[in-house]
Design a protein around this motif. Structure first.
Motif, PDB file in Angstrom:
ATOM      1  N   ALA A 135      -5.437  -1.520   5.256  1.00 31.25           N
ATOM      2  CA  ALA A 135      -4.271  -0.636   5.241  1.00 31.25           C
ATOM      3  C   ALA A 135      -3.539  -0.746   3.911  1.00 31.25           C
ATOM      4  O   ALA A 135      -3.106   0.266   3.330  1.00 31.25           O
ATOM      5  CB  ALA A 135      -3.345  -0.975   6.404  1.00 31.25           C
ATOM      6  N   VAL A 136      -3.390  -1.964   3.411  1.00 33.28           N
ATOM      7  CA  VAL A 136      -2.740  -2.156   2.108  1.00 33.28           C
ATOM      8  C   VAL A 136      -3.555  -1.498   1.002  1.00 33.28           C
ATOM      9  O   VAL A 136      -3.000  -0.835   0.112  1.00 33.28           O
ATOM     10  CB  VAL A 136      -2.531  -3.660   1.823  1.00 33.28           C
ATOM     11  N   ALA A 137      -4.872  -1.641   1.058  1.00 35.68           N
ATOM     12  CA  ALA A 137      -5.739  -1.021   0.046  1.00 35.68           C
ATOM     13  C   ALA A 137      -5.624   0.502   0.085  1.00 35.68           C
ATOM     14  O   ALA A 137      -5.638   1.157  -0.961  1.00 35.68           O
ATOM     15  CB  ALA A 137      -7.186  -1.446   0.248  1.00 35.68           C
ATOM     16  N   LEU A 138      -5.492   1.080   1.282  1.00 33.54           N
ATOM     17  CA  LEU A 138      -5.325   2.535   1.373  1.00 33.54           C
ATOM     18  C   LEU A 138      -3.993   2.990   0.797  1.00 33.54           C
ATOM     19  O   LEU A 138      -3.911   4.051   0.172  1.00 33.54           O
ATOM     20  CB  LEU A 138      -5.470   2.990   2.825  1.00 33.54           C
ATOM     21  N   VAL A 139      -2.949   2.192   0.986  1.00 34.53           N
ATOM     22  CA  VAL A 139      -1.646   2.530   0.395  1.00 34.53           C
ATOM     23  C   VAL A 139      -1.740   2.463  -1.128  1.00 34.53           C
ATOM     24  O   VAL A 139      -1.239   3.351  -1.835  1.00 34.53           O
ATOM     25  CB  VAL A 139      -0.542   1.599   0.937  1.00 34.53           C
ATOM     26  N   VAL A 140      -2.379   1.427  -1.648  1.00 34.52           N
ATOM     27  CA  VAL A 140      -2.569   1.318  -3.095  1.00 34.52           C
ATOM     28  C   VAL A 140      -3.379   2.497  -3.614  1.00 34.52           C
ATOM     29  O   VAL A 140      -3.057   3.070  -4.664  1.00 34.52           O
ATOM     30  CB  VAL A 140      -3.245  -0.027  -3.450  1.00 34.52           C
ATOM     31  N   ALA A 141      -4.405   2.898  -2.890  1.00 30.13           N
ATOM     32  CA  ALA A 141      -5.223   4.040  -3.305  1.00 30.13           C
ATOM     33  C   ALA A 141      -4.391   5.321  -3.337  1.00 30.13           C
ATOM     34  O   ALA A 141      -4.502   6.111  -4.275  1.00 30.13           O
ATOM     35  CB  ALA A 141      -6.413   4.200  -2.363  1.00 30.13           C
ATOM     36  N   ALA A 142      -3.558   5.522  -2.336  1.00 29.29           N
ATOM     37  CA  ALA A 142      -2.734   6.736  -2.291  1.00 29.29           C
ATOM     38  C   ALA A 142      -1.726   6.762  -3.429  1.00 29.29           C
ATOM     39  O   ALA A 142      -1.536   7.801  -4.086  1.00 29.29           O
ATOM     40  CB  ALA A 142      -2.028   6.824  -0.938  1.00 29.29           C
ATOM     41  N   VAL A 143      -1.089   5.633  -3.690  1.00 27.42           N
ATOM     42  CA  VAL A 143      -0.108   5.572  -4.782  1.00 27.42           C
ATOM     43  C   VAL A 143      -0.804   5.789  -6.126  1.00 27.42           C
ATOM     44  O   VAL A 143      -0.308   6.539  -6.982  1.00 27.42           O
ATOM     45  CB  VAL A 143       0.650   4.227  -4.755  1.00 27.42           C
ATOM     46  N   SER A 144      -1.950   5.164  -6.315  1.00 26.79           N
ATOM     47  CA  SER A 144      -2.694   5.338  -7.556  1.00 26.79           C
ATOM     48  C   SER A 144      -3.146   6.786  -7.735  1.00 26.79           C
ATOM     49  O   SER A 144      -3.118   7.320  -8.847  1.00 26.79           O
ATOM     50  CB  SER A 144      -3.903   4.405  -7.556  1.00 26.79           C
TER      51      SER A 144
END
Length: 76
Positions: free
Chosen positions: A21-30
């Motif tokens: 979930a954290v990785a998906l948030v980082v992906a969305a922000v990036s």
């Protein structure tokens, strides 16, 4: 799906889902930052953002897959 995944996995599987979930948030922000960079005219500077987006998305997919496999093995 997420509810069953969290219900049938152990603590390690749940932590995998949390990191995914954290990785998906980082992906969305990036992804959003990369779009802002591209729109502002700095197309050459967007490569690190796209690499981060794809890398985080793949990492999240692998973690969710591994967590689901742990759940399947635990249920049997």
């Amino acid at each position: 799906m997420w509810r069953q995944l969290l219900e049938y996995t152990d603590t390690v599987g749940r932590s995998m889902v949390g990191f995914a979930a954290v990785a998906l948030v980082v992906a969305a922000v990036s992804f959003v930052v990369g779009i802002v960079q591209a729109v502002s005219g700095n197309a050459a500077g967007t490569l690190p953002f796209w690499i981060t987006t794809m890398g985080c998305a793949v990492l999240a997919g692998v973690l969710v897959y591994l967590a689901s496999r742990r759940g399947d093995l635990r249920r049997r």
